[in-house]
Design a protein around this motif. Sequence first.
Motif, PDB file in Angstrom:
ATOM      1  N   VAL A 135      77.041  52.579  -1.619  1.00  0.00           N
ATOM      2  CA  VAL A 135      78.391  53.140  -1.665  1.00  0.00           C
ATOM      3  C   VAL A 135      79.286  52.450  -0.643  1.00  0.00           C
ATOM      4  CG1 VAL A 135      79.756  55.200  -1.171  1.00  0.00           C
ATOM      5  CG2 VAL A 135      77.720  55.380  -2.601  1.00  0.00           C
ATOM      6  N   ILE A 136      78.758  52.207   0.545  1.00  0.00           N
ATOM      7  CA  ILE A 136      79.554  51.560   1.587  1.00  0.00           C
ATOM      8  C   ILE A 136      79.844  50.106   1.238  1.00  0.00           C
ATOM      9  CG2 ILE A 136      79.578  50.815   4.004  1.00  0.00           C
ATOM     10  CD1 ILE A 136      77.890  53.302   4.652  1.00  0.00           C
ATOM     11  N   THR A 137      78.796  49.340   0.919  1.00  0.00           N
ATOM     12  CA  THR A 137      78.978  47.907   0.678  1.00  0.00           C
ATOM     13  C   THR A 137      79.802  47.627  -0.572  1.00  0.00           C
ATOM     14  OG1 THR A 137      76.815  47.863  -0.445  1.00  0.00           O
ATOM     15  CG2 THR A 137      76.870  47.265   1.882  1.00  0.00           C
TER      16      THR A 137
ATOM     17  N   GLN B 146      76.679  44.142  -9.719  1.00  0.00           N
ATOM     18  CA  GLN B 146      77.119  44.779 -10.955  1.00  0.00           C
ATOM     19  C   GLN B 146      78.385  45.607 -10.782  1.00  0.00           C
ATOM     20  OE1 GLN B 146      74.377  47.637 -12.701  1.00  0.00           O
ATOM     21  NE2 GLN B 146      75.103  47.154 -14.754  1.00  0.00           N
ATOM     22  N   LEU B 147      78.551  46.304  -9.667  1.00  0.00           N
ATOM     23  CA  LEU B 147      79.621  47.288  -9.542  1.00  0.00           C
ATOM     24  C   LEU B 147      80.871  46.810  -8.817  1.00  0.00           C
ATOM     25  CD1 LEU B 147      77.636  50.576  -8.764  1.00  0.00           C
ATOM     26  CD2 LEU B 147      78.459  49.738 -10.962  1.00  0.00           C
TER      27      LEU B 147
ATOM     28  N   LEU C 160      82.366  57.140  -8.657  1.00  0.00           N
ATOM     29  CA  LEU C 160      81.665  56.319  -9.652  1.00  0.00           C
ATOM     30  C   LEU C 160      80.489  55.575  -9.024  1.00  0.00           C
ATOM     31  CD1 LEU C 160      84.661  54.825 -11.671  1.00  0.00           C
ATOM     32  CD2 LEU C 160      83.083  56.621 -12.392  1.00  0.00           C
ATOM     33  N   THR C 161      80.691  55.047  -7.820  1.00  0.00           N
ATOM     34  CA  THR C 161      79.598  54.335  -7.152  1.00  0.00           C
ATOM     35  C   THR C 161      78.452  55.275  -6.837  1.00  0.00           C
ATOM     36  OG1 THR C 161      81.267  52.908  -6.129  1.00  0.00           O
ATOM     37  CG2 THR C 161      79.025  52.775  -5.267  1.00  0.00           C
ATOM     38  N   PHE C 162      78.777  56.451  -6.302  1.00  0.00           N
ATOM     39  CA  PHE C 162      77.740  57.428  -5.970  1.00  0.00           C
ATOM     40  C   PHE C 162      76.972  57.857  -7.220  1.00  0.00           C
ATOM     41  CE2 PHE C 162      76.599  61.941  -5.939  1.00  0.00           C
ATOM     42  CZ  PHE C 162      75.679  61.965  -4.895  1.00  0.00           C
TER      43      PHE C 162
END
Length: 281
Positions: free
Chosen positions: A78-80, A154-155, A207-209
Amino acid sequence: MQASLKKYFPIFVLPTLIAFSIAFVVPFIIGFLLSFTEFTTVTDAEFNGVQNYVDAFSKREGFVSSFGFTALVVVVSVITVNVFAFSIAWILTRKLRGTNFFRTVFFMPNLIGGIVLGYTWQSMINAVLAKYSTTIIADWKFGYVGLIVLINWQLVGYMMIIYIAGLQNVPPELIEAAELDGATKWGVLRHVTIPMVMPSITICLFLTFANTFKMFDQNLALTNGSPRHRTEMVALNIVDTMFNRTGVEGVGQAKAVIFVVVVIVFALFQLRATRSREVEA
């Protein structure tokens, strides 16, 4: 207009509501009830109370350890992902040449399926580790780093697009006013730009989480939980319990219920925390 909307609202909502009920609500209720039973099929379920939940937390199930590993992956990812995505978005909104090309390049990995990404990165990482006579599944740390790299690959591009949309909606006059008041570039970014893009930050964090916490196919393809289930994330642990073992389907269903509850609680907490910053902004 309001009267017409109220009149025809049920007609337009009903198909979506029926589909949502069939695909989510009904299966969730059935799954919740099955989590209190011992079963192999839906028709032979026998009630056994909360024993499945007790068994889910036993050491042999590896459910707790998979939660711990998943938490490590989620926190770092989530951070990166958001730091890289926001940084790239900020650079690509500086009116540089070729920005459309770079936006396309960064977004393209998001179009590749998780299984393909997993096996691709497994091959690339193993090719590098081969120089040291080892593989990605020889040490859980290799798998952990591999998952972080894969998730970012990917994200980042997808979150970058959302951040670009938010940055482009920041009123230029606010930035000009801050600069006239003597604010540095860091000051403008911290006190003007970031508060104004908090809605985008809220969406990207959510969304990342959610995507990282629920990740299954990338984990399966990259390490499949090796070595000794030490790189096994929660979703992979649940699927392994449900479909690769016999007699513990109820335990797997209990794990799934716990998983859903944890994801919902943490997602709501994150949304509330970031939306409160939107109000302050």
